[in-house]
Design an enzyme around this catalytic site. Structure first.
Site, short mmCIF file in Angstrom:
data_model
loop_
_atom_site.label_atom_id
_atom_site.label_comp_id
_atom_site.label_asym_id
_atom_site.label_seq_id
_atom_site.Cartn_x
_atom_site.Cartn_y
_atom_site.Cartn_z
N GLU A 15 0.81 -1.21 0.00
CA GLU A 15 0.00 0.00 0.00
C GLU A 15 0.85 1.27 0.00
O GLU A 15 1.74 1.44 0.85
CB GLU A 15 -0.94 -0.04 1.21
CG GLU A 15 -1.84 1.18 1.35
CD GLU A 15 -2.73 1.41 0.15
OE1 GLU A 15 -3.39 0.46 -0.33
OE2 GLU A 15 -2.77 2.55 -0.34
N HIS A 42 -1.59 3.30 4.74
CA HIS A 42 -2.60 4.01 3.96
C HIS A 42 -2.85 5.38 4.59
O HIS A 42 -2.83 5.51 5.81
CB HIS A 42 -3.90 3.20 3.94
CG HIS A 42 -4.88 3.67 2.93
ND1 HIS A 42 -5.57 4.85 3.06
CD2 HIS A 42 -5.26 3.15 1.73
CE1 HIS A 42 -6.34 5.02 2.01
NE2 HIS A 42 -6.18 4.01 1.18
N ASP A 82 1.54 0.01 -4.87
CA ASP A 82 0.32 0.08 -5.71
C ASP A 82 0.14 1.44 -6.38
O ASP A 82 -0.34 1.53 -7.50
CB ASP A 82 -0.93 -0.35 -4.92
CG ASP A 82 -1.25 0.50 -3.71
OD1 ASP A 82 -0.41 1.35 -3.31
OD2 ASP A 82 -2.34 0.32 -3.13
N HIS A 83 0.51 2.52 -5.69
CA HIS A 83 0.33 3.88 -6.24
C HIS A 83 1.01 4.85 -5.28
O HIS A 83 1.49 4.43 -4.22
CB HIS A 83 -1.16 4.23 -6.40
CG HIS A 83 -1.96 3.94 -5.18
ND1 HIS A 83 -1.91 4.74 -4.05
CD2 HIS A 83 -2.76 2.90 -4.87
CE1 HIS A 83 -2.68 4.21 -3.12
NE2 HIS A 83 -3.21 3.08 -3.58
N THR A 98 -5.81 1.50 -5.58
CA THR A 98 -5.37 0.11 -5.43
C THR A 98 -6.01 -0.79 -6.47
O THR A 98 -5.33 -1.62 -7.08
CB THR A 98 -5.77 -0.46 -4.04
OG1 THR A 98 -5.38 0.46 -3.04
CG2 THR A 98 -5.13 -1.80 -3.80
C1 GP9 Z 1 -8.95 -0.86 0.15
C2 GP9 Z 1 -7.49 -0.70 -0.02
C3 GP9 Z 1 -7.09 0.75 -0.16
O1 GP9 Z 1 -9.37 -2.17 0.24
O2 GP9 Z 1 -7.08 -1.48 -1.08
O3 GP9 Z 1 -7.54 1.33 -1.31
P1 GP9 Z 1 -6.95 2.71 -1.87
O4 GP9 Z 1 -7.60 3.80 -1.11
O5 GP9 Z 1 -5.48 2.69 -1.67
O6 GP9 Z 1 -7.32 2.70 -3.31
MN MN Z 2 -3.85 1.58 -2.23
#
Ligand code: GP9
Ligand code: MN
Length: 624
Positions: free
Chosen positions: A253, A412, A471-472, A297
């Site tokens: 994340e 996150h 992921d980003h 994500t």
């Molecule tokens: C939610 C998690 C976070 O299940 O994958 O999502 P994001 O806010 O990073 O897109």
């Molecule tokens: Mn994410």
């Protein structure tokens, strides 16, 4: 204040107040980039144009009490629209789209994230509404009247003229404004938030009809493009190196490349990941970019599983969860693989419960599979360490070979962490987001280290390859000031901004011994072809990425907004920068950028066509 002669109509007062307020929000609460005085001018007038357009309609209402009511409610609704966008913007540096609205359910799950996006001074946004409300109640006779026909026509003509003038200036300053629909910042800057929403609604209905009218006739051109531009000749040296092995994929994340081999307050941020960079069993890609948009994500998952681009608006997991795909889990299933996802969140978040079966996943270990208590959760849910720990029993029970995807959660926004879980100190800057980021990144690093250990203890390590990918981005451009301080730069330029879209990719092959740091320009679109090649699987497919270990390479990575990176250039904001130095390149040389930018527009739109038209329903990959 309102002497006897006072006769300013309420719709004019409302236009002025609402216009000023909107302008203040644009100028000071959204970080819209303003490059010249013309842009400044357009930004200044468009709030008044939109406000007048809506409020002037009130002159057609005969009854004065109804006029007032109309003005009150439109001012209130308008303010709520601005406010919703503002809260959204604080988190995503972006504006709401209609597909995003249907994701509203996700917002509820944000919990503490949402709270940290609301500020006390936001209450002032409603000041004009309250004033309009008050005037309408106490001075109705003075601020509203039955307008003569000429007055009505005049107000109508004026609002149209203003709108046309605004559009004209916008198109002059920014040609093709309306065709580049992913440039939401530009749309808001030039035509205002409200006109942007109307335009977005129009786009949305267009997309809906595209599915109905698609018949597969678009496919030959797409296949031709893939065959000539994307397809690679021959096999890489690593083809089949992981044949029959388990694939363990960790979606890390918000992990960005700038923390790798870096320090904060003199302390290493990611000691374990750094040790992997130096490890002979690991290939580490230092120029690997995320290519996600609003679906964050889920967009990164989409890229990885399909080697197709996510959509310019909304999360494709949501908008096109029922489409036909030809995804990685489905392909490897034919080679005996079982696929599962591990993620301690609601299964409906991002519509995963529907999308995963469409992608060919066999099982989803969601929140229900985990024991979440007050002690082991933070922010979005189960902390990463207990998450991996509790996943082990399920992982050990899977039939081998398997493809197991783990999606972490602790790192996150807003990067909360209990003190006992903090191994390094916060950073010290004006951005709490950036300050808090470092300890949570470290926590995730430790959780991955612990997971490697558990895999070894469970006897799964040797027979698996382990892929770790950010992921980003985690730190949006809202925190540029703090970021420039941390990176010791005067400012974050558009070039730096693109470079900050790098996320790490590690491919760890136990016992391999030939791993090294790779500087190939790479992106999430490349993961599927690369993994298939490592597993020694050849398959007819339509995709837009490359096997990263094959020398024959398309040589560019497109970001979802049309920006791109090659080994020589970075193209962003319609400007071409030298990849190494970040300097703007001479105009004569820049034509190489402009030419490639057209190829990239085409590539993105082919990928979109596939999704909008659900075109894979017309393809039999076995017969191809
Ligand atoms: C939610 C998690 C976070 O299940 O994958 O999502 P994001 O806010 O990073 O897109
Ligand atoms: Mn994410």
């Amino acid at each position: 204040m309102f002497g006897k002669g006072f006769r300013l109509p309420l719709y004019v007062i409302a236009t002025l107040l609402f216009g000023i307020k909107t302008y203040i929000v644009y100028r000071f609460l959204f970080s819209l980039e303003i490059e010249n005085s013309m842009q400044e001018f357009i930004l200044f007038i468009n709030p008044f144009v939109s406000a007048f357009l809506v409020f002037a309609i009130s002159v057609w209402i005969k009854k004065t009490s109804r006029q007032v009511k109309y003005l009150r409610y439109t001012a209130l609704i308008g303010t709520l629209v601005i406010y919703a966008n503002l809260v959204f913007y604080r988190s995503f540096s972006d504006f709401i789209t209609i597909p995003q609205l249907s994701q509203g359910g996700n917002a509820g799950d944000l919990g503490s994230s949402i709270l940290s996006l609301i500020k006390v001074y936001d209450i002032f946004l409603f000041a004009d509404v309250i004033f309009i409300w008050y005037l309408g109640k106490k001075h109705q006779d003075r601020v509203s009247t039955k307008y003569p026909r000429s007055g009505k026509v005049c107000a109508f003509a004026l609002s149209l003229a203003l709108l046309v003038g605004n559009f004209f200036l916008a198109e002059m300053e920014r040609p093709q404004l309306f065709t580049r629909a992913f440039d939401r910042e530009y749309l808001v800057k030039y035509i205002g938030l409200f006109n942007y929403h109307i335009y977005d609604a129009f786009l949305h209905s267009k997309v809906k009809t595209q599915h109905v009218f698609a018949d597969g006739s678009e496919l030959p051109a797409i296949k031709e493009y893939v065959n000539t531009t994307i397809d690679q000749k021959g096999e890489s040296d690593l083809f089949g190196v992981a044949k029959g092995k388990n694939v363990i994929f960790i979606s890390a994340e918000s992990l960005q490349t700038f923390v790798i081999n870096n320090t904060v307050n003199g302390q290493e941020i990611t000691p374990f990941l750094n040790s992997l960079v130096a490890d002979k069993d690991t290939y580490y890609f230092e120029n690997f970019y995320h290519q996600t948009e609003q679906g964050k994500t889920s967009d990164s998952e989409f890229l990885v599983e399909n080697s197709l681009y996510p959509l310019p608006r909304g999360a494709v997991f949501y908008t096109h969860g029922q489409n036909n795909y030809h995804a990685f889990p489905e392909i490897i299933k034919e080679n005996g693989y079982y696929s599962a996802v591990f993620h301690a969140n609601n299964d409906s978040f991002y519509n995963r419960d529907q999308m995963y079966p469409s992608l060919g996943f066999d099982y989803f270990y969601d929140q229900e599979a985990y024991e979440v208590t007050d002690d082991n959760k933070i922010g979005w849910g189960l902390k990463d360490k207990p998450f991996f720990e509790q996943s082990m029993k399920y992982l050990q029970s899977l039939d081998q070979p398997f493809y197991a995807k783990f999606i972490t959660l602790t790192n996150h926004f807003p990067f909360e962490l209990d003190d006992q879980d903090k191994s390094i100190d916060r950073y010290d800057s004006n951005s709490n987001t950036l300050n808090n980021y470092f300890p949570t990144v470290r926590y995730m690093d430790e959780s991955i280290e612990q997971f490697f250990q558990q895999l070894k203890e469970a006897g799964l390590y040797e027979n698996s390859i382990i892929v770790i990918m950010g992921d980003h981005y985690g730190i949006s451009s809202n925190h540029n000031k703090a970021m420039s301080m941390y990176l010791d730069k005067e400012q974050i330029t558009p070039y730096d901004h693109v470079q900050l879209q790098r996320v790490p990719l590690f491919i760890h092959i136990p016992g391999h011994g030939k791993g090294e740091v790779q500087s190939t320009i790479a992106g999430q679109i490349d993961v599927k072809p690369t993994l298939l090649s490592l597993l020694g699987i050849k398959e007819n497919d339509i995709y837009f990425g490359n096997d990263l270990f094959n020398e024959d390479h398309k040589g560019y990575i497109a970001l979802r907004n049309g920006d791109f990176i090659t080994k020589d250039y970075i193209y962003t904001n319609e400007t071409c920068y030298n990849f190494e130095t970040g300097e703007i390149v001479e105009e004569t040389e820049a034509s190489a950028c402009t030419d490639l930018s057209q190829v990239i527009e085409k590539e993105l739109s082919y990928s979109d066509d596939i999704i909008y038209g659900d075109l894979f329903r017309f393809v039999d990959f076995k017969q191809e």
